[in-house]
Design an enzyme around this catalytic site. Structure first.
Site, mmCIF file in Angstrom:
data_model
loop_
_atom_site.group_PDB
_atom_site.id
_atom_site.type_symbol
_atom_site.label_atom_id
_atom_site.label_comp_id
_atom_site.label_asym_id
_atom_site.label_seq_id
_atom_site.Cartn_x
_atom_site.Cartn_y
_atom_site.Cartn_z
ATOM 1 N N ASP A 61 0.827 -1.217 0.000
ATOM 2 C CA ASP A 61 0.000 0.000 0.000
ATOM 3 C C ASP A 61 0.857 1.261 0.000
ATOM 4 O O ASP A 61 0.339 2.373 0.031
ATOM 5 C CB ASP A 61 -1.003 0.006 1.163
ATOM 6 N N ASP A 65 5.369 0.301 7.421
ATOM 7 C CA ASP A 65 4.665 -0.456 8.456
ATOM 8 C C ASP A 65 5.652 -1.261 9.304
ATOM 9 O O ASP A 65 6.849 -1.336 9.002
ATOM 10 C CB ASP A 65 3.589 -1.362 7.818
ATOM 11 N N ASP A 319 -3.252 21.695 23.780
ATOM 12 C CA ASP A 319 -2.269 21.413 24.843
ATOM 13 C C ASP A 319 -2.914 20.649 25.992
ATOM 14 O O ASP A 319 -4.060 20.918 26.363
ATOM 15 C CB ASP A 319 -1.688 22.725 25.384
ATOM 16 N N ASP A 355 8.605 14.212 22.920
ATOM 17 C CA ASP A 355 8.514 15.317 21.979
ATOM 18 C C ASP A 355 8.342 16.649 22.723
ATOM 19 O O ASP A 355 7.625 16.712 23.727
ATOM 20 C CB ASP A 355 7.290 15.064 21.080
ATOM 21 N N GLU A 400 13.380 15.851 23.547
ATOM 22 C CA GLU A 400 13.646 16.994 22.695
ATOM 23 C C GLU A 400 13.343 18.271 23.481
ATOM 24 O O GLU A 400 12.180 18.629 23.643
ATOM 25 C CB GLU A 400 12.751 16.923 21.443
HETATM 26 CA CA CA Z 1 2.130 -0.823 4.286
HETATM 27 CA CA CA Z 2 1.993 23.276 26.749
#
Ligand code: CA
Ligand code: CA
Length: 663
Positions: A61, A65, A319, A355, A400
């Protein structure tokens, strides 16, 4: 007889498969120029940053994955990586996955939980750990917590977000926003409250109300009638009525058929269950309830409200609010997300990449580092306690915190590893300005700041990542400089990350620099471009990269490729004890004081825990350079470009690097 034969065939097949499983890992077709490792032999602490959606597709596709990653673990093993950081694996609103709608599930585009488990197990068999990407600053707008929080002002999920009527005056009442300066652009408009209907059996008297809100009721197959609600005067209404069998109901806001007055189910012919409320939508579908006897209908949330909610990264990423961070561990939102980590730890993951952590307590432009540190320490301890129930070592976590190293340092109070964005900021300057003499002083300065906070601080070093213009573009598509960037990354102290495609010399400008983020997230071309995982990128694919000529297969055959520089230096890092986990120190001659004769030279020592020591020297200039480092040099560990040692003189060609053991 046939059945017996069938079982015999099955048994033989099973035996063959079992034999295959035990086949030694020596592959007679293995290209000797590509490193091979036994599990546990990769000591260099190298992690590969991988985008699930564009790494490798297994089912045609053209969306990457879990099975695709599993099928290419040999490639990652050849790169000497002992861990993979996966882009967010959760269901999300966007292709990149950073707007999560369910932390406890996997994006079905990427495969099943069984596929994920198979990837984890296969990676572990090769000594490769799996880190998941977690987004704590915000969820996706489509997260049921958020839709529920907006729909119902009394929902417990309301406290998971910053939703209020007048943020300009109310934002300062949120403990987590202490130290944040109100920014109108970070607050987005929404309508909160939708009528909600609940039915339950009762023995109360049948009502005959007078509100204009009414319930249109019709016994199945018969004409209906409007029954007026009793106004409870607090925005809620109720009706008690006798029902028989299946009854259709619709709520109306007026006694006539005024347009916009009808409320029903979000789907047509919805069957209501006693005790479970249903959120109504304007002009919605018919609702049916089956029951005989006396029932009470409660209508709530009839007053819709204009609200604003905080979404520092945009309206589609509201948030998250963890309340008072000094007791975040008691917070329901914190606990709910942490519980999902428990699930993935149970499945076998080894760590997390977090993150955007500086934005958690605060917004895009202003934030509170000290509150973030408090919150993250609690987050780490919570996750680590869960991990330690089944492991003897600590859980890995890297975050990060996109700031200068002196600001990053304080986050080591909370977390074992942080990305060192300044490493790449300095290195790109070094390579483009051909000035190496200050590099080790700068890096050592950063590390001193970290180690003052935590002696075991891990600097997660990197070149460009998925949010930055590619290394090759920053370095003017200069292949020699790209190779040297890799050599410097892999010979410095820290735990280096290699971002998908960097090892292949991929180029591209990110969205902040006039390109598009998708263009720095280009799929890997394995052997031919027609199978690359391009489908999730919305057509924003750089087809000058997605072509057969620069495929992995071709770069593996070409020993002058950037990929082979990565092979050389990852192998050296994994096998030379002074490079693997070594400590960096200053060179007495080639350093920040040697700004004329030694300007182009970046040099340092690396010392291993076994006491072995190497000299690392890079000539970042274009011209050859002969130096006299004054060290008693032994065996060459690894080199890039040209280098020759004659007595005490070491000559390095332009953009050439060498690592020597010190006798
Ligand atoms: Ca795939
Ligand atoms: Ca925030």
């Amino acid at each position: 007889m046939k059945k017996t034969l069938y079982w015999m065939v099955l048994c033989v097949l099973a035996l063959l498969l079992a034999a295959c499983d035990k086949t030694p890992t020596v592959d007679p077709t293995h290209d000797d120029s590509i490193p091979a490792y036994a599990a546990g032999d990769k000591k260099g602490g190298i992690t590969y940053q991988l985008l699930i959606y564009s790494f490798a597709d297994s089912d045609g596709d053209r969306i990457g994955d879990f099975n695709g990653i599993r099928q290419h673990l040999d490639y990652l093993d050849g790169l000497g990586v002992s861990a993979i950081w996966l882009s967010p694996a959760h269901p999300a609103d966007s292709y990149h996955g950073y707007d999560v709608v369910d932390y406890g599930a996997l994006n079905p585009k990427y495969g099943s939980e069984a596929d994920f488990k198979a990837l984890i197990d296969a990676a572990h068999a090769k000594g490769i750990k799996i880190y998941m990407d977690y987004v704590l600053n915000h969820s996706g707008k489509g997260h049921p917590w958020f839709t529920e929080a907006l729909a119902d002002p009394s929902s417990p999920y309301r406290d998971y977000y910053f939703i209020c009527t007048n943020p300009a005056s109310e934002w300062s009442s949120y403990p987590m926003l202490k130290g944040y300066s109100y920014n109108n652009d970070e607050w987005h408009s929404a309508t909160s409250g939708s009528p909600r209907l609940k039915v339950s059996s009762t023995s109360e008297a049948v009502t005959n109300g007078s509100a204009t809100w009414n319930l249109w009721m019709w016994p199945q197959g018969h004409d209906g009638k409007a029954v007026r609600f009793v106004d409870d005067k607090d925005g809620t209404y109720h009706i008690v009525a006798d029902l028989s069998g299946t009854t259709g109901v619709l709520v109306r806001k007026s006694m006539d058929w005024t347009a916009g007055s009808k409320f029903g189910a979000a789907q047509e012919d919805y069957n209501m269950t006693e005790g479970i409320p249903i959120d109504l939508v304007g002009d919605g579908g018919n609702i049916f309830f089956t029951g005989t006897g006396r029932y009470r209908f409660d209508l709530s949330n009839t007053v819709s409200q204009s609200v604003r909610y905080m979404g520092a990264f945009g309206s589609w990423m509201p948030d998250l609010n963890y309340g008072d961070v000094s007791k975040a561990e008691e917070n329901a939102c914190f606990q709910a997300i942490a519980a999902t980590v428990d699930k993935w730890i149970g499945l076998g993951i080894d760590g997390l990449r977090l993150d955007a952590v500086k934005h958690i307590c605060g917004g895009m432009w202003t934030f509170n580092n000290s509150s973030n540190v408090t919150l993250l320490r609690k987050w780490y301890d919570r996750c680590n306690a869960s991990y330690r129930e089944s492991h003897s070592e600590d859980f890995y976590m890297v975050a990060e915190a996109w700031m200068g190293a002196s600001d990053v340092a304080q986050y080591y109070k909370a977390l074992p590893a942080l990305f060192e964005f300044d490493f790449w900021e300095r290195l790109k300057w070094v390579l483009n300005e051909q000035t190496g003499c200050y590099f080790s002083k700068d890096i050592l300065g950063y590390r001193k700041a970290y180690k003052a906070v935590n002696p075991k601080a891990i600097a997660a070093t990197k070149l460009a990542n998925h949010d930055e213009t590619r290394t090759a573009t920053v370095l003017g598509l200069n292949t020699a400089r790209c190779k040297q960037a890799a050599a410097m990354l892999l010979t410095a102290e820290g735990e280096p990350y290699i971002y998908q495609g960097e090892e292949l010399g991929y180029w591209g400008k990110d969205g902040d620099e006039g390109g598009r983020d998708e263009l720095v997230r280009t799929p890997i071309v394995w052997d031919n471009a027609s199978s690359a995982a391009t489908a999730d990128l919305g057509g924003h694919v750089d087809y000058t990269l997605v072509r057969d000529e620069i495929s992995v297969a071709n770069q593996q055959k070409d020993e002058s490729s950037i990929l082979h520089t990565y092979y050389d230096f990852t192998k050296a890092r994994n096998t030379c004890p002074a490079l693997a986990g070594g400590v960096m120190s200053r060179h007495p001659v080639y350093n920040e004081t040697n700004t004329s004769e030694g300007k182009a030279i970046a040099a340092w020592y690396m010392t291993g825990s076994d006491g072995s020591k190497v000299l690392v020297v890079h000539n970042v200039g274009a011209a050859p350079k002969t130096i006299t480092p004054g060290d008693s040099l032994g065996e060459l560990v690894v080199s890039l470009g040209t280098c020759s040692l004659s007595g005490s003189s070491l000559t390095l060609g332009g953009n050439s690097s060498a690592v020597y053991y010190i006798k």
